[in-house]
Design a protein around this motif. Structure first.
Motif, short mmCIF file in Angstrom:
data_model
loop_
_atom_site.label_atom_id
_atom_site.label_comp_id
_atom_site.label_asym_id
_atom_site.label_seq_id
_atom_site.Cartn_x
_atom_site.Cartn_y
_atom_site.Cartn_z
N TRP A 177 8.85 -42.82 6.77
CA TRP A 177 7.41 -42.81 6.48
C TRP A 177 6.63 -43.54 7.57
N LEU A 183 -0.12 -44.33 2.33
CA LEU A 183 1.21 -44.93 2.17
C LEU A 183 1.26 -45.79 0.90
N GLN A 228 4.76 -46.18 -0.75
CA GLN A 228 5.41 -46.62 0.49
C GLN A 228 4.68 -47.81 1.10
N LEU A 245 1.90 -35.38 5.13
CA LEU A 245 1.10 -36.52 4.74
C LEU A 245 -0.12 -36.11 3.91
#
Ligand code: NAP
Length: 306
Positions: A183, A224, A229, A273
């Motif tokens: 990521w 994220l 993440q 993304l």
């Protein structure tokens, strides 16, 4: 005890870099090529060449096509992200129960597609910062020292064969945080590569667009965080600025793909993304706008936009 062969699917830049180093260490390696005409071209060449620090060596690694009979216990998938799933499908019937598959693809999305296709296999994700390019067919130049992180998103123990990588001089480390790494690399890529294509510039020239890069980083951090993440978001903007400075003279991989009329991996980078942002309800209008501009740019050049 008989050593398990390394089957390498895709004898391009990274596949050749891995295959030649494994073969040089005396390990059994088999190349799996796309079709009989690629196999004939390879046979005519007489082997796979590696150029490293000005020295060139050729290795007569045995090659086959997908329809060979030999069972596959360990498969290194070294195709581009958009080719990985169909390529693995072509050899799926040859995978043994308990087969292990190493996935070298950049970005995210292709690894899960492969894992869903062959649930009987253990999929190991790899994040590589090594650099290689083909100077001719079946000949690779080792262009940039780097490192390989390997991990199993389902966790589980590190495999026994990591010592074979050590013996072959392939720098690596097993990590339980492979998804964080992938990521993070994806976010760095999304912050830099599309802008280098849209501005038609080297990485360093993005310093003149620092406001745009910063705004992009703000959105990337929010994506994220919203898709689970948060580790990959820590200090992202500072790292993006450091990478831009440290690689100022370089053209990004996406810039080079476009300049050379090659298909990009956009769906597995910016595309992945934006999809993840939409799924988690995160508003990323700047990233979406850049994606749309990039798709238009690729279409204008007659390149696939997926
Ligand atoms: P590449 O040089 O284009 O090599 C891909 C290879 O896959 C080609 O040789 C292609 O065959 C082969 N292939 C595609 N479909 C196949 C099939 N069905 N059966 C057999 N072979 C098949 O790509 P690369 O640069 O090595 O990149 C591979 C992945 O590693 C990408 O996701 C890339 O982003 C990532 N990566 C690359 C680098 C680097 O420095 N190169 C660094 C880090 C990460 P043909 O030769 O017949 O076209």
């Amino acid at each position: 005890m008989k050593t398990t062969p390394w089957h390498i699917l895709g004898a391009g830049s990274l596949g050749s870099l891995w295959a030649t180093r494994l073969a040089r260490a005396g390990l059994p390696v088999r190349l799996i090529l796309r079709n009989p005409s690629r196999l004939a071209a390879y046979s005519a060449k007489g082997g796979l060449s590696l150029s490293e620090q000005g020295e060139r060596a050729t290795f007569a690694i045995p090659a086959q096509t997908f329809d060979a009979q030999e069972p596959i216990q360990r498969l290194l998938v070294a195709c581009k992200a958009y080719d990985a799933e169909p390529a693995v499908a072509s050899v799926a019937s040859r995978l043994t129960s308990g087969a292990e598959i190493l996935l070298l693809q950049n970005g995210l999305g292709s690894q899960d597609a492969v894992a869903a296709l062959v649930p009987q296999a253990r999929c190991i994700f790899v994040s590589s910062t090594e650099g290689a390019f083909r100077d001719e067919d079946f000949s690779v130049v080792f262009a940039g020292q780097g490192f390989n992180w390997l991990g199993d998103p389902q966790q589980g123990d590190p495999p026994q064969w990591l010592n074979e990588l050590t013996g072959a001089g392939i720098p690596h480390q097993w990590t339980s945080e492979i998804l964080d790494r992938l990521w993070r690399k994806l976010a760095l890529n999304c912050a830099i590569n599309p802008l280098t294509v849209l501005h038609g510039c080297r990485n360093g020239e993005l310093q003149a667009h620092a406001e745009e890069v910063r705004a992009l980083c703000d959105e990337l951090v929010r994506v994220l965080q919203s898709c689970g993440q948060p580790q990959a978001a820590i200090g992202l903007q500072e790292e993006v600025m450091r990478v831009i400075e440290a690689t100022a003279a370089n053209y990004s991989s996406m810039y080079q793909d476009v300049a050379q009329g090659r298909r990009t991996e956009i769906s597995y980078l910016l595309g992945h993304l934006c999809k993840a942002a939409a799924l988690s309800g995160c508003d990323v209008r700047l990233l979406n706008r850049i994606r749309t501009r990039l798709i238009d740019h690729l279409s204008g050049k007659g390149l696939p936009s997926n």
